[in-house]
Design an enzyme around this catalytic site. Structure first.
Site, PDB file in Angstrom:
ATOM      1  N   GLN A  98       0.827  -1.156  -0.009  1.00  0.00           N
ATOM      2  CA  GLN A  98      -0.018  -0.110  -0.041  1.00  0.00           C
ATOM      3  C   GLN A  98       0.852   1.152  -0.008  1.00  0.00           C
ATOM      4  O   GLN A  98       1.951   1.197   0.231  1.00  0.00           O
ATOM      5  CB  GLN A  98      -1.049  -0.077   1.322  1.00  0.00           C
ATOM      6  CG  GLN A  98      -0.187  -0.355   2.666  1.00  0.00           C
ATOM      7  CD  GLN A  98      -0.924  -0.645   3.625  1.00  0.00           C
ATOM      8  OE1 GLN A  98      -1.184   0.011   4.587  1.00  0.00           O
ATOM      9  NE2 GLN A  98      -1.909  -1.709   3.465  1.00  0.00           N
ATOM     10  N   HIS A 106       0.172   5.596   1.212  1.00  0.00           N
ATOM     11  CA  HIS A 106      -0.485   6.757   1.975  1.00  0.00           C
ATOM     12  C   HIS A 106      -0.307   7.994   1.248  1.00  0.00           C
ATOM     13  O   HIS A 106       0.721   8.644   0.820  1.00  0.00           O
ATOM     14  CB  HIS A 106      -0.363   6.910   3.399  1.00  0.00           C
ATOM     15  CG  HIS A 106      -0.411   5.469   4.030  1.00  0.00           C
ATOM     16  ND1 HIS A 106      -1.517   4.925   4.029  1.00  0.00           N
ATOM     17  CD2 HIS A 106       0.456   4.874   4.895  1.00  0.00           C
ATOM     18  CE1 HIS A 106      -1.135   3.679   4.768  1.00  0.00           C
ATOM     19  NE2 HIS A 106      -0.036   3.538   5.463  1.00  0.00           N
ATOM     20  N   GLU A 122       3.927   7.760   8.597  1.00  0.00           N
ATOM     21  CA  GLU A 122       3.896   6.690  10.161  1.00  0.00           C
ATOM     22  C   GLU A 122       5.508   6.328  10.112  1.00  0.00           C
ATOM     23  O   GLU A 122       6.252   6.529   9.285  1.00  0.00           O
ATOM     24  CB  GLU A 122       3.117   5.693   9.513  1.00  0.00           C
ATOM     25  CG  GLU A 122       3.446   4.505   8.571  1.00  0.00           C
ATOM     26  CD  GLU A 122       2.177   3.594   8.177  1.00  0.00           C
ATOM     27  OE1 GLU A 122       1.136   3.916   8.154  1.00  0.00           O
ATOM     28  OE2 GLU A 122       2.595   2.444   7.872  1.00  0.00           O
ATOM     29  N   HIS A 154       4.838   0.403   0.513  1.00  0.00           N
ATOM     30  CA  HIS A 154       5.372  -0.411   1.953  1.00  0.00           C
ATOM     31  C   HIS A 154       4.461  -1.438   2.261  1.00  0.00           C
ATOM     32  O   HIS A 154       3.218  -1.462   1.836  1.00  0.00           O
ATOM     33  CB  HIS A 154       5.554   0.651   3.094  1.00  0.00           C
ATOM     34  CG  HIS A 154       3.958   1.064   3.384  1.00  0.00           C
ATOM     35  ND1 HIS A 154       3.440   2.208   2.997  1.00  0.00           N
ATOM     36  CD2 HIS A 154       3.230   0.798   4.607  1.00  0.00           C
ATOM     37  CE1 HIS A 154       2.318   2.549   3.454  1.00  0.00           C
ATOM     38  NE2 HIS A 154       2.143   1.499   4.490  1.00  0.00           N
ATOM     39  N   ARG A 162      -4.678   0.626  -1.581  1.00  0.00           N
ATOM     40  CA  ARG A 162      -3.999  -0.434  -1.658  1.00  0.00           C
ATOM     41  C   ARG A 162      -3.418  -0.728  -3.079  1.00  0.00           C
ATOM     42  O   ARG A 162      -4.407  -0.835  -3.983  1.00  0.00           O
ATOM     43  CB  ARG A 162      -5.053  -1.597  -1.352  1.00  0.00           C
ATOM     44  CG  ARG A 162      -4.630  -3.195  -1.134  1.00  0.00           C
ATOM     45  CD  ARG A 162      -5.681  -4.011  -0.569  1.00  0.00           C
ATOM     46  NE  ARG A 162      -6.264  -3.746   0.662  1.00  0.00           N
ATOM     47  CZ  ARG A 162      -7.533  -3.554   0.916  1.00  0.00           C
ATOM     48  NH1 ARG A 162      -8.332  -3.521   0.082  1.00  0.00           N
ATOM     49  NH2 ARG A 162      -7.957  -3.347   2.157  1.00  0.00           N
TER      50      ARG A 162
END
Length: 315
Positions: free
Chosen positions: A94, A96, A113, A170, A190
């Site tokens: 996926q 972000h 993250e 990642h 995804r």
């Protein structure tokens, strides 16, 4: 001023397992739990206070009604989300979006993250980055399903740390237990899911256009630049400082007394056990314990043999 301990919020996932019970002793609602949202005010899973004068309150309510706990932050919503993830199977690959894209298309923040590897089985690996040099090459490799050629696989072990900015392709691999610190967002695009089917037999949705839109090309490899400070036999390591959060590893050997300068501090015990002393009050700490040290607590003492991952918002 007291520390604010929080109840875990469990999320069932197709790739989840039971290690949150075996490692942390959590009473799980099923044998396919992938995530503990340990500190969360996100509407998809809100933490509830388990102690003190705010017992039973939701974290988003504290943020809205008791800003004195957070030094009157100017951020509209609680900015961070802390998770523990158990990858019994490979997670989907996926990527972000950043804030600008996510706010335009999803009406919420983007997601940068980072991961602290609590544990990893021998041979475990993550997908971290890609090999495409241009966006056209990225599109072509995705269209041709050249996944093995596109994705970069990295072996991992207990104690490793990875910063995962928005735009990074990642995936967490099978056999890895992770503490994740992230922006408070649940937007994930995804890219690839191993042609896996959900419990109803359906292929899970992919987001190819969005993934191509938001992926950083060429991939950028953030370099770790740890800053280590000794406190007697204990150690505090700054793992990362970004525009959204700073994250630290507190390794307590016997005792650690530390001053707090941030508006508030988030903490999760990832290994070991001990005690937290704030003023005249002492609180037990076990692996899996998550808590907030609100504004007004200037010094804490931790005793025992344990490791905590802590974070501060930088917004």
């Amino acid at each position: 001023m007291q520390p604010i301990f929080l109840e875990p919020v469990f999320q069932s996932k197709i790739w989840g397992g039971e290690r949150l019970h075996s490692v942390f002793g959590f009473d799980l609602p099923s044998n396919q739990i992938g995530e503990d949202w340990a500190i969360s005010a996100h509407p998809h899973g809100v933490s509830v206070v388990q102690n003190g004068e705010f017992k039973g309150k939701k974290l988003n309510e504290l943020w809205e009604q008791h800003q004195e706990l957070f030094n009157h932050s100017k951020v509209a919503k609680f900015p961070l989300l802390i998770k523990i993830l158990d990858a019994e199977a490979d997670l989907s690959v996926q990527v972000h979006p950043d804030d600008a894209y996510a706010l335009e298309h999803e009406n919420e923040r983007g997601k940068t993250e980072c991961w602290y590897i609590i544990d990893a089985e021998p041979g475990a690996e993550i997908i971290y980055g890609h090999t495409a040099k241009t966006r056209e090459e990225l599109k072509d490799m995705i269209a041709a399903k050249e996944w093995d050629k596109l994705f970069r696989r990295v072996p991992v072990k207990k104690g490793d740390f990875y910063f995962v900015p928005s735009g990074t392709i990642h995936a967490i691999g099978k056999g890895i237990l992770i503490l994740e610190t992230q922006q408070s967002s649940d937007t994930t695009y995804r890219l690839y899911d191993y042609d896996r089917r959900d419990n109803e037999g359906n292929l899970r949705e992919l987001h190819l256009k969005q993934s191509i839109d938001v992926t950083t090309v060429p991939a950028i490899d953030p370099k770790n630049n740890f800053e280590v400070e000794k406190f007697g036999s204990s150690t505090v390591t700054k793992l990362v400082s970004s525009a959204f959060f700073s994250v630290y590893k507190w390794e307590v050997m016997t005792d650690l007394t530390i001053g707090l300068t941030a508006d508030y501090t988030l903490a999760t015990v990832v290994e070991g056990s001990g005690k937290l002393t704030v003023g005249d009050h002492t609180y037990p700490l076990a692996a899996g314990s998550s808590f907030i040290l609100p504004y007004g607590i200037k010094t804490v003492e931790i005793t025992g043999n344990l490791t905590l991952i802590t974070s501060n918002s930088e917004e």
